[in-house]
Design a protein around this motif. Structure first.
Motif, PDB file in Angstrom:
ATOM      1  N   ARG A  10      34.695  10.383  27.392  1.00  0.00           N
ATOM      2  CA  ARG A  10      34.526  10.567  28.830  1.00  0.00           C
ATOM      3  C   ARG A  10      34.924   9.318  29.609  1.00  0.00           C
ATOM      4  O   ARG A  10      35.455   9.410  30.724  1.00  0.00           O
ATOM      5  CB  ARG A  10      33.084  10.958  29.143  1.00  0.00           C
ATOM      6  CG  ARG A  10      32.716  12.341  28.623  1.00  0.00           C
ATOM      7  CD  ARG A  10      31.301  12.723  29.018  1.00  0.00           C
ATOM      8  NE  ARG A  10      31.183  13.043  30.439  1.00  0.00           N
ATOM      9  CZ  ARG A  10      30.298  12.483  31.266  1.00  0.00           C
ATOM     10  NH1 ARG A  10      29.476  11.532  30.833  1.00  0.00           N
ATOM     11  NH2 ARG A  10      30.253  12.849  32.525  1.00  0.00           N
ATOM     12  N   LEU A  51      28.970  21.637  26.304  1.00  0.00           N
ATOM     13  CA  LEU A  51      28.442  20.639  27.229  1.00  0.00           C
ATOM     14  C   LEU A  51      27.104  20.181  26.657  1.00  0.00           C
ATOM     15  O   LEU A  51      26.204  21.000  26.457  1.00  0.00           O
ATOM     16  CB  LEU A  51      28.259  21.243  28.621  1.00  0.00           C
ATOM     17  CG  LEU A  51      27.510  20.394  29.652  1.00  0.00           C
ATOM     18  CD1 LEU A  51      28.238  19.083  29.900  1.00  0.00           C
ATOM     19  CD2 LEU A  51      27.344  21.176  30.955  1.00  0.00           C
ATOM     20  N   GLY A  92      32.178  18.506  32.404  1.00  0.00           N
ATOM     21  CA  GLY A  92      31.755  19.536  31.461  1.00  0.00           C
ATOM     22  C   GLY A  92      32.295  20.914  31.726  1.00  0.00           C
ATOM     23  O   GLY A  92      31.838  21.890  31.116  1.00  0.00           O
ATOM     24  N   ASP A 120      33.857  24.858  22.703  1.00  0.00           N
ATOM     25  CA  ASP A 120      33.767  24.127  23.960  1.00  0.00           C
ATOM     26  C   ASP A 120      32.289  23.980  24.302  1.00  0.00           C
ATOM     27  O   ASP A 120      31.583  24.990  24.482  1.00  0.00           O
ATOM     28  CB  ASP A 120      34.466  24.879  25.093  1.00  0.00           C
ATOM     29  CG  ASP A 120      35.961  25.055  24.857  1.00  0.00           C
ATOM     30  OD1 ASP A 120      36.533  24.303  24.052  1.00  0.00           O
ATOM     31  OD2 ASP A 120      36.555  25.953  25.494  1.00  0.00           O
ATOM     32  N   THR A 178      35.015  23.330  30.994  1.00  0.00           N
ATOM     33  CA  THR A 178      36.050  23.449  29.967  1.00  0.00           C
ATOM     34  C   THR A 178      36.981  24.635  30.179  1.00  0.00           C
ATOM     35  O   THR A 178      37.990  24.752  29.484  1.00  0.00           O
ATOM     36  CB  THR A 178      35.405  23.550  28.572  1.00  0.00           C
ATOM     37  OG1 THR A 178      34.468  24.631  28.563  1.00  0.00           O
ATOM     38  CG2 THR A 178      34.689  22.252  28.212  1.00  0.00           C
ATOM     39  N   VAL A 201      31.022  15.910  26.077  1.00  0.00           N
ATOM     40  CA  VAL A 201      31.758  17.151  26.314  1.00  0.00           C
ATOM     41  C   VAL A 201      32.647  17.393  25.100  1.00  0.00           C
ATOM     42  O   VAL A 201      33.335  16.467  24.620  1.00  0.00           O
ATOM     43  CB  VAL A 201      32.621  17.068  27.587  1.00  0.00           C
ATOM     44  CG1 VAL A 201      33.435  18.351  27.778  1.00  0.00           C
ATOM     45  CG2 VAL A 201      31.741  16.809  28.814  1.00  0.00           C
ATOM     46  N   GLY A 237      30.483  25.157  27.132  1.00  0.00           N
ATOM     47  CA  GLY A 237      31.211  24.533  28.226  1.00  0.00           C
ATOM     48  C   GLY A 237      31.169  25.421  29.457  1.00  0.00           C
ATOM     49  O   GLY A 237      31.149  26.653  29.358  1.00  0.00           O
ATOM     50  N   ILE A 271      25.157  14.078  31.688  1.00  0.00           N
ATOM     51  CA  ILE A 271      25.996  14.526  30.574  1.00  0.00           C
ATOM     52  C   ILE A 271      26.059  13.459  29.481  1.00  0.00           C
ATOM     53  O   ILE A 271      26.339  12.284  29.749  1.00  0.00           O
ATOM     54  CB  ILE A 271      27.414  14.858  31.081  1.00  0.00           C
ATOM     55  CG1 ILE A 271      27.336  16.012  32.102  1.00  0.00           C
ATOM     56  CG2 ILE A 271      28.333  15.242  29.930  1.00  0.00           C
ATOM     57  CD1 ILE A 271      28.656  16.322  32.778  1.00  0.00           C
ATOM     58  N   LEU A 298      37.037  18.079  33.146  1.00  0.00           N
ATOM     59  CA  LEU A 298      36.487  17.857  31.806  1.00  0.00           C
ATOM     60  C   LEU A 298      35.342  16.859  31.827  1.00  0.00           C
ATOM     61  O   LEU A 298      34.344  17.041  31.123  1.00  0.00           O
ATOM     62  CB  LEU A 298      37.594  17.376  30.871  1.00  0.00           C
ATOM     63  CG  LEU A 298      38.693  18.402  30.550  1.00  0.00           C
ATOM     64  CD1 LEU A 298      39.811  17.755  29.746  1.00  0.00           C
ATOM     65  CD2 LEU A 298      38.124  19.609  29.820  1.00  0.00           C
TER      66      LEU A 298
END
Length: 465
Positions: free
Chosen positions: A457, A429, A112, A427, A114, A448, A91, A445, A109
Motif C-alpha cells: 500500500r 480487504l 480496498g 480479492d 478491488t 489489501v 474486496g 486498513i 486499490l
C-alpha cells in the motif's frame, strides 16, 4: 482460456478470464492467511456467523479454502501469513465509478476497492484500461444512442453514426440490438438506461439485456419508473433521480417530450414540497421491492453538501490525485464544495435525504456506488463515505458492507466476487478494527489483497499524478 480482444479507446487490450487447468493451479504455491476474523456479509448482511481464528488459503488468484482453523488444512507448500487481530472481508465493489489515470487506479486499490463498474463520461473522463496495478474494471455503457463517450466510438461502424457537428445520435431498435451485442462481445457487464429513453425503447433494451446476460441501471425521466420496474430493470441509480418515481402522471407526461428543462423543473418542484411522511413514498418502496430491483443512491455525490463532512483531501490516497482529473473537486484547504448556488443545493439534498430515509423503511436492497469522480467525489475514498452514508440512512453496518460486496454477487449473479469462500476471486480487504461495530473502521486498513497478491500500500502512494 477465454480471451476477449478488445479494440476500444484507441487501445488494443487483451483480457484473459483465466483460469488455467486445475492441475496447473495446484502447481502454483499457496498462501495461507491465519488468525484473522472472517466477517460474514452473506444473506444481504443479515447473517452474523463471523469466524474467529480463520484460515483463508489463496492459490492462483483464487480462494482455495476458507473457514475455522480447526477445519481448514493448510497446504504443505503454503506460505503462512499471520493476521491475528484483523478482520477479513471480500474486496469492495464500487458499482458506479470512473478511472482515468494510474493514480486513480492506485487510489481505488489503496482504499480496498478491488472491483469497479467503470463508466466514462465528461465528468469522469475516459477509462484507463491499461492501468497496472488496477482494480478489476467491469465495463458499463449507455444504450439506445451513441456519443463520443461510448466504449464503441473507436469502431468505424459506430463512429460513422455521428453526423458532422453532432455529439450524439439516437439509434433505431435494430441498431440498438447490434449495439448491445457489440458491447456484450466487448466484455461489458452493465448497461445504462438514460433519461431520454422512452418507455417502449427502455422495454426493448431491458429485454435484450436479459437475453445477453447484461445487468441494467435505470436513471429514467422520459420512461416512468413504474414502467421500468415492471419491465425488469435491475437497479435504480441516484437518490435525487429515482425520486421521480413519486411524481403524479400529470407531471410525468411532459417528461416524455422534455426529459430535462421546464418539465423536469416542475417535477422536482413537486418533490421539494412532498412531505417525507407521505404514504406514496412507502407505496413506491414496496413497488421497488416487489419488482426485485435494487437501489444505488450514490449518496457520496451529495456528501459535500451534508453537515459534518470530512475534508477528503486529508485522506492519504488523495495526495496522489490530480484535481484536474476530478469533477468539481472540493476546496483543497477547507474541503468544501465548489459549486454555484450552494445553499439551494444543500436544502435540496436535505429534502431528498428525508425522502430516502422514508423509502429505506420499506427495506429495499441496496448496492454501494460512489459515482466517483463526479461532483466532488474521489476514487476509493468516496466508497468509504458511501458506506458511512448508507449507515446514516438507516442500514446496519453489516448491511452496508453487504451492499459493497455480496449483494453484487446475489443480485447481479457475479459469483466470482463478493464473498470469502472457495472458488471466488482472491480479492480481500483486511482491517485493523471491526467494521460491524463502527462502519468507519473500513478506513483502518491493514492490507489489501488483489488476486491473491498482498499489495504494497505504501508503494501505491508513489504513483505519479
Amino acid at each position: 482460456m477465454k480471451t476477449a480482444i478488445i479494440a476500444t479507446l484507441g487501445l488494443l487490450l487483451s483480457f484473459a478470464e483465466s483460469p488455467v487447468s486445475a492441475q496447473s493451479d495446484r502447481a502454483q504455491p499457496a498462501v495461507a492467511l491465519t488468525g484473522g476474523t472472517l466477517i460474514d456479509v452473506s444473506n444481504f448482511g443479515h447473517s452474523t456467523h463471523d469466524i474467529p481464528n480463520a484460515v483463508v488459503v489463496l492459490r492462483a488468484g483464487k480462494i482455495e479454502a476458507a473457514g475455522p482453523a480447526a477445519l481448514v488444512k493448510i497446504p504443505r507448500d503454503a506460505r503462512t501469513l499471520d493476521y491475528t487481530g484483523t478482520y477479513i472481508l471480500p474486496g469492495l465493489v464500487d458499482g458506479f465509478a470512473g478511472l482515468n489515470s494510474q493514480a486513480q487506479a492506485n487510489a481505488w486499490l489503496y482504499m480496498g476497492v478491488t472491483t469497479i463498474v467503470g463508466f466514462q463520461d465528461e465528468r469522469r473522463g475516459r477509462l484507463k484500461l491499461d492501468a497496472h496495478p488496477s482494480p478489476h474494471v467491469y465495463l458499463f455503457d449507455a444504450a439506445g444512442s451513441i456519443d463520443e463517450d461510448s466504449l464503441l466510438i473507436s469502431l468505424p461502424q459506430w463512429k460513422s453514426r455521428l453526423k458532422q457537428g453532432s455529439d450524439s445520435a439516437e439509434l433505431s431498435e435494430p441498431e440498438t440490438k447490434a449495439q448491445l451485442e457489440d458491447l456484450a462481445q466487448l466484455g461489458a457487464r452493465a448497461i445504462y438506461l438514460g433519461r431520454d429513453l422512452t418507455a417502449p425503447k427502455t422495454k426493448f433494451i431491458i429485454a435484450e439485456c436479459h437475453r445477453l446476460g447484461l445487468v441494467t441501471y435505470g436513471e429514467f425521466s422520459s420512461t416512468p419508473y413504474a414502467d421500468g420496474l415492471k419491465d425488469g430493470v435491475n437497479v435504480l441509480v441516484h437518490m435525487t433521480r429515482y425520486a421521480l418515481g413519486l411524481i403524479p402522471p400529470r407531471l410525468q407526461q411532459p417528461l416524455v417530450q422534455e426529459p430535462e428543462g421546464d418539465a423536469y423543473k416542475a417535477a422536482t418542484a413537486y418533490l421539494r414540497q412532498l412531505d417525507p411522511a407521505d404514504p406514496s413514498i412507502t407505496a413506491y418502496g414496496n413497488q421497488i421491492k416487489a419488482a426485485h430491483a435494487a437501489l444505488m443512491p450514490t449518496l457520496s455525490l451529495n456528501y459535500l453538501l451534508m453537515p459534518n463532512h470530512r475534508n477528503l483531501w486529508k485522506e492519504p490516497a488523495a495526495s496522489i490525485l490530480d484535481p484536474k482529473g476530478l469533477h468539481q473537486p472540493p476546496d483543497p484547504v477547507t474541503g468544501e464544495a465548489t459549486v454555484d448556488e450552494l445553499d439551494r443545493r444543500i436544502a435540496f439534498t436535505a429534502h431528498f435525504w428525508a425522502i430516502s430515509r422514508t423509502l429505506h423503511l420499506t427495506h429495499p436492497l441496496y448496492l454501494a456506488g460512489s459515482g466517483a469522480s463526479g461532483l466532488g467525489t474521489m476514487p476509493g475514498i468516496s466508497m468509504h463515505t458511501e458506506l458511512e452514508l448508507l449507515v446514516r440512512l438507516g442500514l446496519a453496518p453489516r448491511e452496508a458492507l453487504a451492499a459493497a460486496t455480496s449483494n453484487y454477487s446475489e443480485h447481479f449473479g457475479w459469483h466470482e466476487l463478493g464473498l470469502v469462500e472457495a472458488g471466488r476471486r482472491a480479492d480481500l480487504l483486511i482491517l485493523e478494527a471491526d467494521p460491524t461495530v463502527d462502519i468507519s473502521n473500513t478506513r483502518k486498513i491493514h492490507s489489501v489483497v488483489l488476486e491473491g497478491v498482498v499489495l504494497d500500500r505504501a508503494a501505491l502512494l508513489n504513483a505519479p499524478r
